[in-house]
Write a protein that holds these residues in place. Structure first.
Motif, PDB file in Angstrom:
ATOM      1  N   CYS A   1       0.369  -1.433  -0.290  1.00 51.77           N
ATOM      2  CA  CYS A   1      -0.137  -0.210  -0.015  1.00 51.77           C
ATOM      3  C   CYS A   1       0.852   1.314   0.195  1.00 51.77           C
ATOM      4  O   CYS A   1       0.744   2.343  -0.928  1.00 51.77           O
ATOM      5  CB  CYS A   1      -0.814  -0.296   1.378  1.00 51.77           C
ATOM      6  SG  CYS A   1      -2.459  -1.165   1.397  1.00 51.77           S
ATOM      7  N   THR A   2       1.969   0.853   1.096  1.00 54.63           N
ATOM      8  CA  THR A   2       2.938   2.711   0.846  1.00 54.63           C
ATOM      9  C   THR A   2       4.488   1.856   0.813  1.00 54.63           C
ATOM     10  O   THR A   2       4.188   0.666   1.877  1.00 54.63           O
ATOM     11  CB  THR A   2       2.337   3.376   2.392  1.00 54.63           C
ATOM     12  OG1 THR A   2       2.828   2.723   2.705  1.00 54.63           O
ATOM     13  CG2 THR A   2       1.815   3.410   1.989  1.00 54.63           C
TER      14      THR A   2
ATOM     15  N   TYR B   1       2.503  -4.441   3.360  1.00 57.00           N
ATOM     16  CA  TYR B   1       1.249  -4.601   2.531  1.00 57.00           C
ATOM     17  C   TYR B   1       0.611  -4.564   3.271  1.00 57.00           C
ATOM     18  O   TYR B   1       0.374  -4.667   4.556  1.00 57.00           O
ATOM     19  CB  TYR B   1       1.434  -6.614   1.943  1.00 57.00           C
ATOM     20  CG  TYR B   1       2.802  -6.257   1.334  1.00 57.00           C
ATOM     21  CD1 TYR B   1       2.117  -6.709  -0.323  1.00 57.00           C
ATOM     22  CD2 TYR B   1       3.871  -6.665   1.581  1.00 57.00           C
ATOM     23  CE1 TYR B   1       3.548  -6.916  -0.620  1.00 57.00           C
ATOM     24  CE2 TYR B   1       4.819  -6.526   0.243  1.00 57.00           C
ATOM     25  CZ  TYR B   1       4.521  -6.741  -0.783  1.00 57.00           C
ATOM     26  OH  TYR B   1       5.606  -6.318  -1.544  1.00 57.00           O
ATOM     27  N   PRO B   2      -0.946  -5.039   2.530  1.00 62.89           N
ATOM     28  CA  PRO B   2      -2.449  -5.531   3.751  1.00 62.89           C
ATOM     29  C   PRO B   2      -2.644  -6.492   4.361  1.00 62.89           C
ATOM     30  O   PRO B   2      -3.305  -7.062   3.985  1.00 62.89           O
ATOM     31  CB  PRO B   2      -3.179  -4.573   2.499  1.00 62.89           C
ATOM     32  CG  PRO B   2      -3.197  -4.805   1.616  1.00 62.89           C
ATOM     33  CD  PRO B   2      -0.985  -4.975   1.678  1.00 62.89           C
TER      34      PRO B   2
ATOM     35  N   ASN C   1      -7.977  -5.032   1.317  1.00 64.58           N
ATOM     36  CA  ASN C   1      -7.228  -4.571   0.160  1.00 64.58           C
ATOM     37  C   ASN C   1      -6.536  -2.746   0.884  1.00 64.58           C
ATOM     38  O   ASN C   1      -6.797  -3.016   2.305  1.00 64.58           O
ATOM     39  CB  ASN C   1      -8.544  -4.510  -0.087  1.00 64.58           C
ATOM     40  CG  ASN C   1      -9.799  -3.511  -0.362  1.00 64.58           C
ATOM     41  OD1 ASN C   1      -9.473  -3.204   0.788  1.00 64.58           O
ATOM     42  ND2 ASN C   1     -10.969  -2.997  -0.431  1.00 64.58           N
ATOM     43  N   CYS C   2      -6.373  -2.651   0.021  1.00 65.33           N
ATOM     44  CA  CYS C   2      -5.372  -1.182   0.500  1.00 65.33           C
ATOM     45  C   CYS C   2      -6.747   0.412   0.937  1.00 65.33           C
ATOM     46  O   CYS C   2      -6.588   0.882   1.845  1.00 65.33           O
ATOM     47  CB  CYS C   2      -4.055  -0.804  -0.044  1.00 65.33           C
ATOM     48  SG  CYS C   2      -2.747  -1.990  -0.336  1.00 65.33           S
TER      49      CYS C   2
END
Length: 220
Positions: free
Chosen positions: A92-93, A97-98, A120-121
Motif C-alpha cells: 500500500c505504501t 502490505y495490507p 485491500n488498501c
C-alpha cells in the motif's frame, strides 16, 4: 533478685546471709544462661557463620518465542490462495502490505500456527483468511476462507472467523450484519477444523452512516 537465707537455731547470721544470697544469685544466673525454657538472655544474639538463603520458588516457564514468517512469500507459494487474492498482494505504501499476521497455537501441536489475513488498501476489507500449521521447517495450509469480506483471529485456542454481510445499497464501511463462526481443531496431527458455534449480528440502519429512505408523506 531476692536472696535466700538460712536460719540456724533461730539466729540470722549476716555473713551467712550474704554468702547464701550470692550463691543463690549465682545459681539463678547460671540457670538463666543455659538453654531450655528459662529466662532469655539479654544482649545480641549469637551469629552463625552460615548465611541462610531463602529457597527461590519455582517461576513460571517463560513462553518460547514464535518464529516469524514472511507472510507474502507464504501466500504467493500457496496453491490454495486464489489468483484474485494473489493479485492484491501489493504494498500500500513502500513495503507495507495490507496483511495482518497472528501467531499462536490452534492445532494442538507443539509447533506454532500462523493466521494470515489479506485486506485491500482502500478500506481494509478482508479478502482472504488463512491458517498455516508448522510442519518441520515448512507450513501447511489447514484453513482457507475467501468469501469477501472475511477476517480470522485466535480466541482462547479456537479459530474465530467473521464475515460481514451486505444488503443492496450498503456502504463498504457499514454492513447490514455479520456472521461469526467458531472453529475448533480436532483429530490431532491429522485432524481438521470443525465448526463449534455460529452467531449472526444484525446492525441497525438508523445509526452508523446508512442513509435512511425519505419519509413517505401521509395520504390525506
Amino acid at each position: 533478685m531476692r536472696g535466700l537465707s538460712r536460719r540456724s537455731g533461730g539466729a540470722l547470721t549476716a555473713g551467712t546471709t550474704a554468702l547464701a544470697g550470692l550463691s543463690a544469685l549465682g545459681l539463678l544466673m547460671a540457670g538463666c544462661s543455659t538453654g531450655g525454657t528459662g529466662t532469655r538472655d539479654e544482649g545480641e544474639a549469637p551469629r552463625s557463620d552460615k548465611v541462610s538463603h531463602a529457597t527461590p520458588s519455582p517461576s513460571a516457564t517463560s513462553p518460547e518465542p514464535f518464529t516469524k514468517v514472511d507472510p507474502v512469500q507464504l501466500l504467493k507459494a500457496d496453491p490454495k490462495v486464489s489468483t484474485r487474492v494473489k493479485a492484491q498482494l501489493k504494498p500500500c505504501t513502500k513495503d507495507e502490505y495490507p496483511i495482518d499476521v497472528t501467531y499462536g497455537h490452534l492445532t494442538g501441536t507443539t509447533g506454532q500456527d500462523v493466521v494470515v489475513n489479506v485486506m485491500n488498501c482502500a478500506d481494509a476489507v478482508g479478502l482472504g483468511a488463512y491458517v498455516y500449521r508448522a510442519s518441520g521447517s515448512s507450513y501447511d495450509n489447514v484453513f482457507t476462507a475467501e468469501e469477501t469480506p472475511v477476517y480470522a483471529e485466535i480466541d482462547r485456542g479456537d479459530l474465530v472467523v467473521t464475515r460481514q454481510m451486505y444488503a443492496a445499497g450498503d456502504k463498504p464501511a457499514f454492513a447490514s450484519s455479520e456472521v461469526v463462526t467458531t472453529y475448533h481443531w480436532s483429530g490431532g496431527a491429522s485432524g481438521k477444523f470443525a465448526q463449534q458455534d455460529q452467531v449472526e449480528n444484525d446492525y441497525s440502519k438508523a445509526v452508523g452512516g446508512n442513509e435512511s429512505a425519505a419519509p413517505v408523506p401521509a395520504t390525506p
